[in-house]
Design an enzyme around this catalytic site. Structure first.
Site, PDB file in Angstrom:
ATOM      1  N   TYR A 188       0.837  -1.205   0.000  1.00  0.00           N
ATOM      2  CA  TYR A 188       0.000   0.000   0.000  1.00  0.00           C
ATOM      3  C   TYR A 188       0.871   1.253   0.000  1.00  0.00           C
ATOM      4  O   TYR A 188       0.671   2.170  -0.804  1.00  0.00           O
ATOM      5  CB  TYR A 188      -0.934  -0.005   1.213  1.00  0.00           C
ATOM      6  CG  TYR A 188      -1.776   1.238   1.302  1.00  0.00           C
ATOM      7  CD1 TYR A 188      -2.787   1.475   0.381  1.00  0.00           C
ATOM      8  CD2 TYR A 188      -1.547   2.188   2.294  1.00  0.00           C
ATOM      9  CE1 TYR A 188      -3.558   2.633   0.442  1.00  0.00           C
ATOM     10  CE2 TYR A 188      -2.310   3.342   2.365  1.00  0.00           C
ATOM     11  CZ  TYR A 188      -3.308   3.561   1.442  1.00  0.00           C
ATOM     12  OH  TYR A 188      -4.055   4.708   1.496  1.00  0.00           O
ATOM     13  N   GLU A 203     -11.465   4.552   3.777  1.00  0.00           N
ATOM     14  CA  GLU A 203     -11.098   5.485   4.853  1.00  0.00           C
ATOM     15  C   GLU A 203     -12.227   5.609   5.866  1.00  0.00           C
ATOM     16  O   GLU A 203     -11.981   5.652   7.075  1.00  0.00           O
ATOM     17  CB  GLU A 203     -10.722   6.858   4.289  1.00  0.00           C
ATOM     18  CG  GLU A 203      -9.444   6.872   3.473  1.00  0.00           C
ATOM     19  CD  GLU A 203      -8.168   6.582   4.258  1.00  0.00           C
ATOM     20  OE1 GLU A 203      -8.197   6.529   5.505  1.00  0.00           O
ATOM     21  OE2 GLU A 203      -7.123   6.406   3.613  1.00  0.00           O
ATOM     22  N   TRP A 231      -5.638   0.520  10.176  1.00  0.00           N
ATOM     23  CA  TRP A 231      -5.562   0.509   8.717  1.00  0.00           C
ATOM     24  C   TRP A 231      -5.239  -0.907   8.231  1.00  0.00           C
ATOM     25  O   TRP A 231      -5.688  -1.331   7.170  1.00  0.00           O
ATOM     26  CB  TRP A 231      -4.535   1.532   8.226  1.00  0.00           C
ATOM     27  CG  TRP A 231      -4.535   1.653   6.741  1.00  0.00           C
ATOM     28  CD1 TRP A 231      -3.498   1.400   5.901  1.00  0.00           C
ATOM     29  CD2 TRP A 231      -5.619   2.052   5.892  1.00  0.00           C
ATOM     30  NE1 TRP A 231      -3.869   1.605   4.597  1.00  0.00           N
ATOM     31  CE2 TRP A 231      -5.173   2.013   4.566  1.00  0.00           C
ATOM     32  CE3 TRP A 231      -6.941   2.434   6.128  1.00  0.00           C
ATOM     33  CZ2 TRP A 231      -5.974   2.332   3.469  1.00  0.00           C
ATOM     34  CZ3 TRP A 231      -7.744   2.759   5.047  1.00  0.00           C
ATOM     35  CH2 TRP A 231      -7.260   2.708   3.748  1.00  0.00           C
TER      36      TRP A 231
END
Length: 183
Positions: A21, A43, A51
């Site tokens: 990522y 998000e 995350w």
């Protein structure tokens, strides 16, 4: 400690997940509206969670939300909401699910007015984080300060995705994130 520094301290699968990522997505401009919408969904779903949890579930999110196709998600019915609430592969939070569907509807409207979600974002650029948060809260659901900040940093509208000492900082610059226009 920055996200860039944190990744180097991880090991094994965790490091591979975050590094992919970090090195291939974080801070790079996104020009596809469906992918912008997908990042917003991710998000929003990260709120209150790590995350890493969201990254692990990305493919499940894509499958559950019709590959983040905005028009399809905007047309979701109550049956789709119920299906999503039963999908163990995603975050089963009614507020977050409703936000994804309602935000897709908003983006469809913005696309009709501006040509694309990206064009809407560019039309309002540049703004401070606080101005962006106010704008997002006016239009979208479940978009607090941290969600808006991460969405905009991760898509190249706000500076800060990578430390200037991070090797990826220079790579991102080659893709001309919009925050460069402010400097």
């Amino acid at each position: 400690m920055s996200y860039c520094d944190t990744i180097e301290q991880l090991t094994g699968e965790r490091k591979a997940l975050h590094k992919n990522y970090h090195d291939n997505h974080y801070g790079f401009p996104i020009h596809d509206d469906n992918e912008l919408f997908g990042r917003l969904v991710m998000e929003i779903n990260q709120a209150g969670l790590s995350w890493e949890t969201i990254l692990k579930k990305e493919e499940a999110f894509r499958a559950a939300y019709s590959q983040f196709d905005i028009n399809t998600v905007a047309a979701y019915t109550e049956d789709d909401r119920a299906r999503l609430m039963q999908d163990a592969g995603i975050i089963r939070n009614r507020l977050k699910i409703n936000a994804a569907i309602e935000n897709a509807k908003v983006i469809v409207t913005l696309q009709s007015e501006y040509g694309s979600f990206e064009a809407w974002l560019k039309h309002h650029h540049p703004k401070t984080k606080e101005e962006w948060v106010k704008l997002f809260k006016k239009h979208f659901r479940f978009t607090g300060g941290e969600i808006v900040n991460e969405f905009l940093m991760s898509t190249g509208y706000l500076k800060g995705a990578h430390a200037e000492t991070c090797p990826m900082y220079e790579v991102v610059l080659q893709h001309k994130p919009l925050w460069m226009d402010e400097e």
